[in-house]
Design a protein around this motif. Structure first.
Motif, PDB file in Angstrom:
ATOM      1  N   TRP A 162       0.665   1.819 -13.966  1.00 38.09           N
ATOM      2  CA  TRP A 162       0.131   0.565 -13.436  1.00 38.09           C
ATOM      3  C   TRP A 162       0.626  -0.601 -14.290  1.00 38.09           C
ATOM      4  N   PRO A 163       0.584  -1.819 -13.741  1.00 39.07           N
ATOM      5  CA  PRO A 163       0.849  -2.975 -14.593  1.00 39.07           C
ATOM      6  C   PRO A 163      -0.260  -3.096 -15.647  1.00 39.07           C
ATOM      7  N   ASN A 164       0.016  -3.803 -16.708  1.00 37.52           N
ATOM      8  CA  ASN A 164      -0.929  -3.884 -17.818  1.00 37.52           C
ATOM      9  C   ASN A 164      -2.172  -4.719 -17.529  1.00 37.52           C
ATOM     10  N   LYS A 165      -2.046  -5.762 -16.672  1.00 40.76           N
ATOM     11  CA  LYS A 165      -3.175  -6.683 -16.491  1.00 40.76           C
ATOM     12  C   LYS A 165      -3.663  -6.846 -15.056  1.00 40.76           C
ATOM     13  N   GLU A 166      -2.758  -7.117 -14.128  1.00 45.14           N
ATOM     14  CA  GLU A 166      -3.156  -7.458 -12.755  1.00 45.14           C
ATOM     15  C   GLU A 166      -2.250  -6.784 -11.734  1.00 45.14           C
ATOM     16  N   CYS A 167      -2.831  -6.484 -10.559  1.00 37.36           N
ATOM     17  CA  CYS A 167      -2.076  -5.903  -9.458  1.00 37.36           C
ATOM     18  C   CYS A 167      -2.544  -6.561  -8.159  1.00 37.36           C
ATOM     19  N   PHE A 168      -1.617  -7.181  -7.439  1.00 37.35           N
ATOM     20  CA  PHE A 168      -1.923  -7.925  -6.221  1.00 37.35           C
ATOM     21  C   PHE A 168      -1.136  -7.362  -5.037  1.00 37.35           C
ATOM     22  N   VAL A 169      -1.616  -7.664  -3.832  1.00 39.87           N
ATOM     23  CA  VAL A 169      -0.890  -7.341  -2.602  1.00 39.87           C
ATOM     24  C   VAL A 169      -0.702  -8.648  -1.833  1.00 39.87           C
ATOM     25  N   HIS A 170       0.539  -8.953  -1.457  1.00 39.68           N
ATOM     26  CA  HIS A 170       0.795 -10.160  -0.667  1.00 39.68           C
ATOM     27  C   HIS A 170       1.394  -9.837   0.703  1.00 39.68           C
ATOM     28  N   SER A 171       1.263  -8.605   1.149  1.00 42.42           N
ATOM     29  CA  SER A 171       1.832  -8.176   2.427  1.00 42.42           C
ATOM     30  C   SER A 171       1.139  -8.860   3.603  1.00 42.42           C
ATOM     31  N   ALA A 172       1.924  -9.216   4.617  1.00 41.06           N
ATOM     32  CA  ALA A 172       1.377  -9.779   5.848  1.00 41.06           C
ATOM     33  C   ALA A 172       0.929  -8.691   6.823  1.00 41.06           C
ATOM     34  N   ASN A 173       1.214  -7.437   6.506  1.00 42.57           N
ATOM     35  CA  ASN A 173       0.823  -6.303   7.346  1.00 42.57           C
ATOM     36  C   ASN A 173      -0.639  -5.977   7.036  1.00 42.57           C
ATOM     37  N   PRO A 174      -1.577  -6.269   7.956  1.00 39.94           N
ATOM     38  CA  PRO A 174      -2.995  -6.122   7.633  1.00 39.94           C
ATOM     39  C   PRO A 174      -3.435  -4.683   7.350  1.00 39.94           C
ATOM     40  N   VAL A 175      -2.876  -3.717   8.044  1.00 34.06           N
ATOM     41  CA  VAL A 175      -3.250  -2.320   7.829  1.00 34.06           C
ATOM     42  C   VAL A 175      -2.748  -1.844   6.466  1.00 34.06           C
ATOM     43  N   ALA A 176      -1.487  -2.109   6.178  1.00 35.21           N
ATOM     44  CA  ALA A 176      -0.920  -1.713   4.888  1.00 35.21           C
ATOM     45  C   ALA A 176      -1.597  -2.448   3.742  1.00 35.21           C
ATOM     46  N   ARG A 177      -1.857  -3.734   3.939  1.00 38.69           N
ATOM     47  CA  ARG A 177      -2.519  -4.529   2.897  1.00 38.69           C
ATOM     48  C   ARG A 177      -3.879  -3.932   2.548  1.00 38.69           C
ATOM     49  N   ALA A 178      -4.672  -3.593   3.560  1.00 38.05           N
ATOM     50  CA  ALA A 178      -5.995  -3.015   3.323  1.00 38.05           C
ATOM     51  C   ALA A 178      -5.873  -1.676   2.605  1.00 38.05           C
ATOM     52  N   TYR A 179      -4.930  -0.842   3.027  1.00 38.97           N
ATOM     53  CA  TYR A 179      -4.723   0.458   2.387  1.00 38.97           C
ATOM     54  C   TYR A 179      -4.355   0.286   0.919  1.00 38.97           C
ATOM     55  N   MET A 180      -3.376  -0.588   0.655  1.00 36.81           N
ATOM     56  CA  MET A 180      -2.910  -0.802  -0.714  1.00 36.81           C
ATOM     57  C   MET A 180      -4.038  -1.360  -1.590  1.00 36.81           C
ATOM     58  N   GLN A 181      -4.777  -2.322  -1.061  1.00 35.07           N
ATOM     59  CA  GLN A 181      -5.854  -2.933  -1.837  1.00 35.07           C
ATOM     60  C   GLN A 181      -6.948  -1.920  -2.143  1.00 35.07           C
ATOM     61  N   GLN A 182      -7.220  -1.043  -1.211  1.00 38.46           N
ATOM     62  CA  GLN A 182      -8.229  -0.002  -1.411  1.00 38.46           C
ATOM     63  C   GLN A 182      -7.843   0.922  -2.569  1.00 38.46           C
ATOM     64  N   ILE A 183      -6.588   1.320  -2.640  1.00 43.46           N
ATOM     65  CA  ILE A 183      -6.106   2.173  -3.731  1.00 43.46           C
ATOM     66  C   ILE A 183      -6.188   1.409  -5.060  1.00 43.46           C
ATOM     67  N   ILE A 184      -5.748   0.165  -5.064  1.00 40.98           N
ATOM     68  CA  ILE A 184      -5.803  -0.655  -6.278  1.00 40.98           C
ATOM     69  C   ILE A 184      -7.241  -0.815  -6.756  1.00 40.98           C
ATOM     70  N   ASP A 185      -8.136  -1.158  -5.842  1.00 39.79           N
ATOM     71  CA  ASP A 185      -9.546  -1.347  -6.217  1.00 39.79           C
ATOM     72  C   ASP A 185     -10.170  -0.078  -6.759  1.00 39.79           C
ATOM     73  N   ARG A 186      -9.753   1.052  -6.233  1.00 38.80           N
ATOM     74  CA  ARG A 186     -10.351   2.320  -6.655  1.00 38.80           C
ATOM     75  C   ARG A 186      -9.777   2.859  -7.958  1.00 38.80           C
ATOM     76  N   TYR A 187      -8.474   2.702  -8.182  1.00 40.88           N
ATOM     77  CA  TYR A 187      -7.832   3.380  -9.309  1.00 40.88           C
ATOM     78  C   TYR A 187      -7.298   2.475 -10.421  1.00 40.88           C
ATOM     79  N   PHE A 188      -7.058   1.201 -10.138  1.00 36.25           N
ATOM     80  CA  PHE A 188      -6.514   0.331 -11.168  1.00 36.25           C
ATOM     81  C   PHE A 188      -7.618  -0.115 -12.112  1.00 36.25           C
TER      82      PHE A 188
END
Length: 90
Positions: free
Chosen positions: A63-89
Motif C-alpha cells: 500500500w502507499p505509506n499515507k493515502e489511497c484515493f480513487v478518481h475513476s469515473a466508473n461508478p461500479v469500479a469506484r465503489a468496489y475499489m473504495q470498499q477494498i481500500i476502506d476495509r484493508y488500507f
C-alpha cells in the motif's frame, strides 16, 4: 512520492508522478517510496484495470505509506475499489 494512475488524464499538479499502467504502479509500490496514490480503473482496452491493482495491494500488503484515493469515473469500479481500500488500507 505522490503517484497518479491514469491512462488519459494529466496529473492534478506538479507534485504528482504520472503512471499509465498498473504494472508501472506496482513497481513503484514495491519499492516503498509511494506516500499517496490516486487510481483510475478504466485504463484502456487490453490493459489491466485499476481494480486489479487494489486487489493486488490487498493481497500483497503493498500500500502507499499515507493515502489511497480513487478518481475513476466508473461508478461500479469506484465503489468496489473504495470498499477494498476502506476495509484493508491502514
Amino acid at each position: 512520492m505522490k503517484l497518479y494512475l491514469d491512462d488519459v488524464r494529466e496529473i492534478p499538479d506538479c507534485t504528482w508522478t504520472l503512471v499509465r499502467t498498473v504494472e508501472e504502479c506496482q513497481e513503484l509500490l514495491i519499492k516503498g517510496d509511494v506516500d499517496e496514490l490516486s487510481c483510475d480503473n478504466d485504463l484502456g482496452l487490453g490493459y489491466t484495470e485499476g481494480r486489479r491493482l487494489v486487489d493486488w495491494m490487498e493481497e500483497t500488503g503493498n500500500w502507499p505509506n499515507k493515502e489511497c484515493f480513487v478518481h475513476s469515473a466508473n461508478p461500479v469500479a469506484r465503489a468496489y475499489m473504495q470498499q477494498i481500500i476502506d476495509r484493508y488500507f491502514k
